[in-house]
Scaffold this motif. Structure first.
Motif, PDB file in Angstrom:
ATOM      1  N   PRO A  83       0.842  -1.341  -0.129  1.00  0.00           N
ATOM      2  CA  PRO A  83      -0.059  -0.097  -0.248  1.00  0.00           C
ATOM      3  C   PRO A  83       1.025   1.303  -0.101  1.00  0.00           C
ATOM      4  CG  PRO A  83      -0.025  -1.024   2.286  1.00  0.00           C
ATOM      5  CD  PRO A  83       0.751  -2.007   1.278  1.00  0.00           C
ATOM      6  N   GLU A  84       2.127   1.006   0.483  1.00  0.00           N
ATOM      7  CA  GLU A  84       3.027   2.364   0.661  1.00  0.00           C
ATOM      8  C   GLU A  84       4.370   1.891   0.213  1.00  0.00           C
ATOM      9  OE1 GLU A  84       2.686   4.422   4.382  1.00  0.00           O
ATOM     10  OE2 GLU A  84       0.471   4.855   4.039  1.00  0.00           O
ATOM     11  N   SER A  85       5.121   2.955  -0.448  1.00  0.00           N
ATOM     12  CA  SER A  85       6.657   2.499  -0.540  1.00  0.00           C
ATOM     13  C   SER A  85       7.362   3.622   0.268  1.00  0.00           C
ATOM     14  CB  SER A  85       6.760   2.525  -1.836  1.00  0.00           C
ATOM     15  OG  SER A  85       6.274   1.559  -2.401  1.00  0.00           O
ATOM     16  N   SER A  86       8.411   3.015   0.786  1.00  0.00           N
ATOM     17  CA  SER A  86       9.613   4.068   1.428  1.00  0.00           C
ATOM     18  C   SER A  86      10.368   4.843   0.403  1.00  0.00           C
ATOM     19  CB  SER A  86      10.248   3.046   2.553  1.00  0.00           C
ATOM     20  OG  SER A  86      11.061   2.267   1.584  1.00  0.00           O
ATOM     21  N   ALA A  87      11.197   5.735   0.838  1.00  0.00           N
ATOM     22  CA  ALA A  87      12.025   6.447  -0.030  1.00  0.00           C
ATOM     23  C   ALA A  87      12.873   5.534  -0.565  1.00  0.00           C
ATOM     24  CB  ALA A  87      12.487   7.605   0.517  1.00  0.00           C
ATOM     25  N   GLU A  88      13.595   4.601   0.188  1.00  0.00           N
ATOM     26  CA  GLU A  88      14.467   3.437  -0.180  1.00  0.00           C
ATOM     27  C   GLU A  88      13.841   2.629  -1.531  1.00  0.00           C
ATOM     28  OE1 GLU A  88      17.428   0.199   1.415  1.00  0.00           O
ATOM     29  OE2 GLU A  88      16.085   1.304   2.763  1.00  0.00           O
ATOM     30  N   ALA A  89      12.612   2.111  -1.089  1.00  0.00           N
ATOM     31  CA  ALA A  89      11.763   1.451  -2.003  1.00  0.00           C
ATOM     32  C   ALA A  89      11.721   1.850  -3.367  1.00  0.00           C
ATOM     33  CB  ALA A  89      10.735   0.894  -1.427  1.00  0.00           C
ATOM     34  N   LYS A  90      11.240   3.238  -3.102  1.00  0.00           N
ATOM     35  CA  LYS A  90      10.993   3.947  -4.361  1.00  0.00           C
ATOM     36  C   LYS A  90      12.123   4.224  -5.296  1.00  0.00           C
ATOM     37  CE  LYS A  90       7.188   6.933  -2.857  1.00  0.00           C
ATOM     38  NZ  LYS A  90       6.705   8.254  -2.362  1.00  0.00           N
ATOM     39  N   GLU A  91      13.464   4.272  -4.658  1.00  0.00           N
ATOM     40  CA  GLU A  91      14.693   4.641  -5.162  1.00  0.00           C
ATOM     41  C   GLU A  91      14.843   3.175  -6.041  1.00  0.00           C
ATOM     42  OE1 GLU A  91      19.427   5.381  -4.551  1.00  0.00           O
ATOM     43  OE2 GLU A  91      17.860   5.777  -2.669  1.00  0.00           O
TER      44      GLU A  91
END
Length: 317
Positions: free
Chosen positions: A288-296
């Protein structure tokens, strides 16, 4: 008699469509299913939810309930059916079906359709009338012979008038029963007036919808949610069955909609030793959500692959 608001029981508005009603039922059925919730009162809550779904999934019963609901909101706490309700809505079902003890007094009174012989078809002179009831059966209960106690209503003549009589009977549901199957119990129907033989009891099997499994013949279907990285790399997951959990291997590069077959974990065939299969249908689910690291990491992936998920569109155009 207590009025039951089936919309409130399922937590939906009275304008809800069939999809919303089914989704609400599945969520609550999973929460209160006896195999998943050992708390005291969970089974009663599950039966209440199943009863609400039984009415609201059926267009005719739902329309009748909406009429009752409007009347009940005007009638106060102690509910009594509108005058002439059984004649208008119940007697046309007489001889067709009653409902077992898994349903409430309210349901049986409003939708059972049995008027104990008043204004209905005349009984045969030499034999009692047959009785038809619906028998709710959990999918788990079809795997083996299952003893259940049923409660239904007959007519009793006390020498002056015919009165309703509650009957309790222990019956065996054979393994492998299917939706709509009709089981006969000889001599357990209406008594015959004048010394004739009693009628028979006919039980119509109704498989209670399961919160996880869909039924297709003797096969079962279950949705298997997996994360994108599990689909890409492969993984081992725990999958529920009617007899417990099993381990299942998901191969790398698996796709949404792909079916994994688990042999012999479906429904039992009547009179045979084998069973249908269970199919786990893969559904790739995003977090449901992505952290900044995951988005990278997702961004890096997007520029390191030439995969085009919509390539088939261009081929077709």
């Amino acid at each position: 008699m207590e009025f039951k608001d089936y919309y409130k029981i399922l937590g939906v508005e009275d304008t809800a469509d069939d999809k919303t009603i089914k989704s609400a039922y599945r969520k609550l059925a999973r929460k209160y299913h006896p195999d998943m919730n050992p708390d005291e009162g969970a089974e009663d809550k599950f039966k209440e939810v199943a009863e609400a779904y039984e009415v609201l999934k059926d267009d005719v019963k739902r329309a009748e309930f909406d009429e009752l609901r409007r009347y009940g909101q005007r009638s106060g706490q102690e509910f009594e059916p509108p005058p002439g309700w059984q004649q208008a809505h119940g007697s046309h079902r007489q001889g067709e079906q009653q409902f077992g003890s898994d349903f409430s007094e309210f349901f049986n009174s409003m939708f059972g359709g049995h008027d104990f012989g008043y204004g209905g078809q005349s009984r045969q002179q030499h034999r009692g009338q047959d009785v038809e009831i619906e028998m709710p059966v959990f999918l788990e209960e079809t795997l083996n012979n299952k003893q259940k106690t049923v409660e239904y209503q007959l007519s009793e003549f006390d020498g002056r008038q015919v009165k309703p009589l509650k009957k309790h009977l222990k019956v065996t549901i054979p393994k492998g029963v299917t939706e709509g199957e009709r089981i006969r119990v000889k001599g357990q129907g209406e008594p015959a007036f004048g010394g004739g033989s009693p009628g028979d009891l006919y039980m119509h099997i109704r498989l209670v919808p399961h919160p996880l499994f869909d039924v297709q013949g003797h096969n079962l279907m279950v949705t298997l949610p997996i994360a994108p990285w599990e689909a890409a790399l492969g993984t081992k997951v725990t999958v529920p069955t009617l007899e417990g959990e099993i381990k299942l291997t998901v191969q790398p590069n698996s796709q949404s909609g792909q079916k994994l077959r688990i042999k012999g974990k479906g429904l039992t065939h009547k009179g045979r030793q084998d069973a249908g299969d269970l199919y786990a249908v893969i559904k790739v689910v995003m977090p449901p959500e992505s952290s900044a690291e995951a988005k990278e990491l997702w961004q890096k992936l997007s520029v390191t692959t030439d995969f085009d998920p919509r390539a088939e569109w261009r081929k077709a155009s």
